[in-house]
Scaffold this active site. Sequence first.
Site, PDB file in Angstrom:
ATOM      1  N   TYR A  69     -30.846  42.901  16.611  1.00 46.07           N
ATOM      2  CA  TYR A  69     -29.244  43.107  16.493  1.00 46.07           C
ATOM      3  C   TYR A  69     -28.818  42.748  15.044  1.00 46.07           C
ATOM      4  CZ  TYR A  69     -24.092  42.759  16.635  1.00 46.07           C
ATOM      5  OH  TYR A  69     -22.709  42.762  16.233  1.00 46.07           O
ATOM      6  N   VAL A  71     -18.493  35.254  25.398  1.00 48.40           N
ATOM      7  CA  VAL A  71     -18.397  34.351  26.325  1.00 48.40           C
ATOM      8  C   VAL A  71     -16.891  33.729  26.685  1.00 48.40           C
ATOM      9  CG1 VAL A  71     -18.428  32.498  24.211  1.00 48.40           C
ATOM     10  CG2 VAL A  71     -19.195  31.886  26.441  1.00 48.40           C
ATOM     11  N   ASN A 106     -17.892  57.215  21.633  1.00 47.21           N
ATOM     12  CA  ASN A 106     -18.587  58.055  22.610  1.00 47.21           C
ATOM     13  C   ASN A 106     -18.104  57.315  24.036  1.00 47.21           C
ATOM     14  OD1 ASN A 106     -19.928  55.791  22.913  1.00 47.21           O
ATOM     15  ND2 ASN A 106     -22.171  56.744  22.416  1.00 47.21           N
ATOM     16  N   ILE A 118     -12.559  45.605  19.277  1.00 47.01           N
ATOM     17  CA  ILE A 118     -12.233  45.307  17.870  1.00 47.01           C
ATOM     18  C   ILE A 118     -11.584  46.414  17.289  1.00 47.01           C
ATOM     19  CG2 ILE A 118     -12.509  44.441  15.626  1.00 47.01           C
ATOM     20  CD1 ILE A 118     -14.963  42.781  16.698  1.00 47.01           C
ATOM     21  N   ARG A 144     -19.802  27.660  18.042  1.00 49.66           N
ATOM     22  CA  ARG A 144     -19.594  28.798  17.461  1.00 49.66           C
ATOM     23  C   ARG A 144     -18.072  28.797  16.690  1.00 49.66           C
ATOM     24  NH1 ARG A 144     -23.955  29.174  18.652  1.00 49.66           N
ATOM     25  NH2 ARG A 144     -25.084  30.784  19.786  1.00 49.66           N
TER      26      ARG A 144
HETATM   27  N1  LIG Z   1     -17.361  41.040  19.011  1.00 50.93           N
HETATM   28  C1  LIG Z   1     -17.731  40.203  18.372  1.00 50.93           C
HETATM   29  O1  LIG Z   1     -17.799  39.097  18.568  1.00 50.93           O
HETATM   30  C2  LIG Z   1     -18.583  40.830  16.961  1.00 50.93           C
HETATM   31  C3  LIG Z   1     -18.901  39.855  16.129  1.00 50.93           C
HETATM   32  C4  LIG Z   1     -19.685  40.566  15.091  1.00 50.93           C
HETATM   33  C5  LIG Z   1     -19.593  41.897  14.837  1.00 50.93           C
HETATM   34  N2  LIG Z   1     -19.091  42.558  15.735  1.00 50.93           N
HETATM   35  C6  LIG Z   1     -19.022  44.246  15.280  1.00 50.93           C
HETATM   36  O2  LIG Z   1     -17.925  44.769  15.650  1.00 50.93           O
HETATM   37  C7  LIG Z   1     -17.988  46.094  15.891  1.00 50.93           C
HETATM   38  C8  LIG Z   1     -16.952  46.249  17.231  1.00 50.93           C
HETATM   39  O3  LIG Z   1     -17.668  45.351  18.450  1.00 50.93           O
HETATM   40  P1  LIG Z   1     -16.799  45.032  19.713  1.00 50.93           P
HETATM   41  O4  LIG Z   1     -17.073  43.762  19.991  1.00 50.93           O
HETATM   42  O5  LIG Z   1     -15.330  45.622  19.635  1.00 50.93           O
HETATM   43  O6  LIG Z   1     -17.839  45.927  20.665  1.00 50.93           O
HETATM   44  P2  LIG Z   1     -17.146  47.318  21.521  1.00 50.93           P
HETATM   45  O7  LIG Z   1     -18.518  47.513  22.389  1.00 50.93           O
HETATM   46  O8  LIG Z   1     -15.872  46.758  22.315  1.00 50.93           O
HETATM   47  O9  LIG Z   1     -17.233  48.390  20.751  1.00 50.93           O
HETATM   48  C9  LIG Z   1     -18.028  49.497  19.987  1.00 50.93           C
HETATM   49  C10 LIG Z   1     -17.372  50.712  20.409  1.00 50.93           C
HETATM   50  O10 LIG Z   1     -18.422  51.632  19.735  1.00 50.93           O
HETATM   51  C11 LIG Z   1     -18.361  52.812  20.915  1.00 50.93           C
HETATM   52  N3  LIG Z   1     -19.810  53.335  20.427  1.00 50.93           N
HETATM   53  C12 LIG Z   1     -20.905  52.727  20.674  1.00 50.93           C
HETATM   54  N4  LIG Z   1     -21.969  53.579  20.231  1.00 50.93           N
HETATM   55  C13 LIG Z   1     -21.404  54.678  19.771  1.00 50.93           C
HETATM   56  C14 LIG Z   1     -21.923  55.736  19.468  1.00 50.93           C
HETATM   57  N5  LIG Z   1     -23.403  55.974  19.284  1.00 50.93           N
HETATM   58  N6  LIG Z   1     -21.018  56.641  18.892  1.00 50.93           N
HETATM   59  C15 LIG Z   1     -19.536  56.527  19.192  1.00 50.93           C
HETATM   60  N7  LIG Z   1     -19.134  55.384  19.526  1.00 50.93           N
HETATM   61  C16 LIG Z   1     -19.867  54.540  19.773  1.00 50.93           C
HETATM   62  C17 LIG Z   1     -18.395  52.025  22.212  1.00 50.93           C
HETATM   63  O11 LIG Z   1     -18.083  52.946  23.213  1.00 50.93           O
HETATM   64  C18 LIG Z   1     -17.015  51.195  21.785  1.00 50.93           C
HETATM   65  O12 LIG Z   1     -16.079  51.543  22.229  1.00 50.93           O
HETATM   66  C19 LIG Z   1     -19.479  46.273  16.416  1.00 50.93           C
HETATM   67  O13 LIG Z   1     -20.079  47.010  15.229  1.00 50.93           O
HETATM   68  C20 LIG Z   1     -20.197  44.793  16.383  1.00 50.93           C
HETATM   69  O14 LIG Z   1     -21.505  44.672  15.874  1.00 50.93           O
HETATM   70  C21 LIG Z   1     -18.710  42.412  16.829  1.00 50.93           C
END
Ligand SMILES: NC(=O)c1ccc[n+]([C@@H]2O[C@H](COP(=O)([O-])OP(=O)(O)OC[C@H]3O[C@@H](n4cnc5c(N)ncnc54)[C@H](O)[C@@H]3O)[C@@H](O)[C@H]2O)c1
Length: 304
Positions: free
Chosen positions: A140, A183, A32, A12, A207
């Site tokens: 979570y 999924v 990171n 995202i 969903r």
């Molecule tokens: N994908 C979904 O359906 C969804 C739904 C609800 C909420 N979210 C939230 O959206 C956000 C992005 O999710 P995503 O699906 O893009 O996941 P993702 O894993 O692709 O992105 C997370 C990013 O954070 C980085 N990261 C993780 N821990 C870190 C740290 N300690 N320091 C620096 N960077 C760090 C990872 O390398 C990654 O690039 C998250 O907060 C997630 O909880 C996602």
Amino acid sequence: MKVMVTGGAGFIGSHVVDLLTQFGHETLVVDNLLSGKREFVSPKARFFEVDITSPQITKVFEVEKPDVVIHLAAQVDVAHSIKDPVGDAHQNILGTIRLLECCHRFNVKKFIFSSSCAVYGEKDDCSIKETFPIQPQSFYGISKYTSELYIQIFNTLHNIPFTILRYANVYGPRQTSKGEGGVISIFFKNVLNGETSFIFGDGEQTRDFVYVKDVALANVLSIENGTNEIFNIGCNSKTSINELYQIITSLASINIPSHPMPARKGDIRYSRLDPTKAANLLGWNPVYDLQAGLDETLKFYKGS
Ligand SMILES: NC(=O)c1ccc[n+]([C@@H]2O[C@H](COP(=O)([O-])OP(=O)(O)OC[C@H]3O[C@@H](n4cnc5c(N)ncnc54)[C@H](O)[C@@H]3O)[C@@H](O)[C@H]2O)c1
């Protein structure tokens, strides 16, 4: 505006960065690379390979002094949070607190947080509003909700304006199989590779899938709007996992039967978010329906 995006190399986050740079914002990415990829980061953004839980993050704030922080970096795997609650809390709760301390110290004007429908937990088959009871069913969900509380108290005590966005299941290009909406990427990868997909439980769990470019827009709109508010970011739509698998196999024109597996712990039965408040106060409405979003996602997985 100078905008810092944590997790900007992730699924995202990288779309948020693309949109910010299109709107002409000076964009900094902190990641990171735990699950993110360097090649996802727009060349128009500046990249800092830093962990948000490390003291190094303070240095980035000190030197760069961002106006806005869009915080997406997280441990995003619900199943992993159940296996490793300490690790989940470390990344998601302590990471958020460290950022909030930096925001306070370096006078950040807005903190925008990616929360989740996981905070609501199990509900009847209905459209969930922001005022519904909070009942997370996974660590979570707890770590996301705890972060929301820290953000609100930092605002009360130190006046850091915020917007909290609770996403439904996000999907689209660059997604890995780990996240909440994973999924769709799993089904696409399996189907295109001729492999069997597993469906947990009876597959009738539903969903609300929201396309990643719509989610990116909600973040960018939050820079100017929706201050000190919490918003659902979903499509108020209901797709069962069985239906989704059918749609994906027919879109890809590949017919492979799915395989049933026992239901997973922590999985909720129904999830559907009412985004009316975001429409009214953020000016956000999803542009992509499931068909349009899946069409773009399929093109990405086919590499065209
Ligand atoms: N994908 C979904 O359906 C969804 C739904 C609800 C909420 N979210 C939230 O959206 C956000 C992005 O999710 P995503 O699906 O893009 O996941 P993702 O894993 O692709 O992105 C997370 C990013 O954070 C980085 N990261 C993780 N821990 C870190 C740290 N300690 N320091 C620096 N960077 C760090 C990872 O390398 C990654 O690039 C998250 O907060 C997630 O909880 C996602």
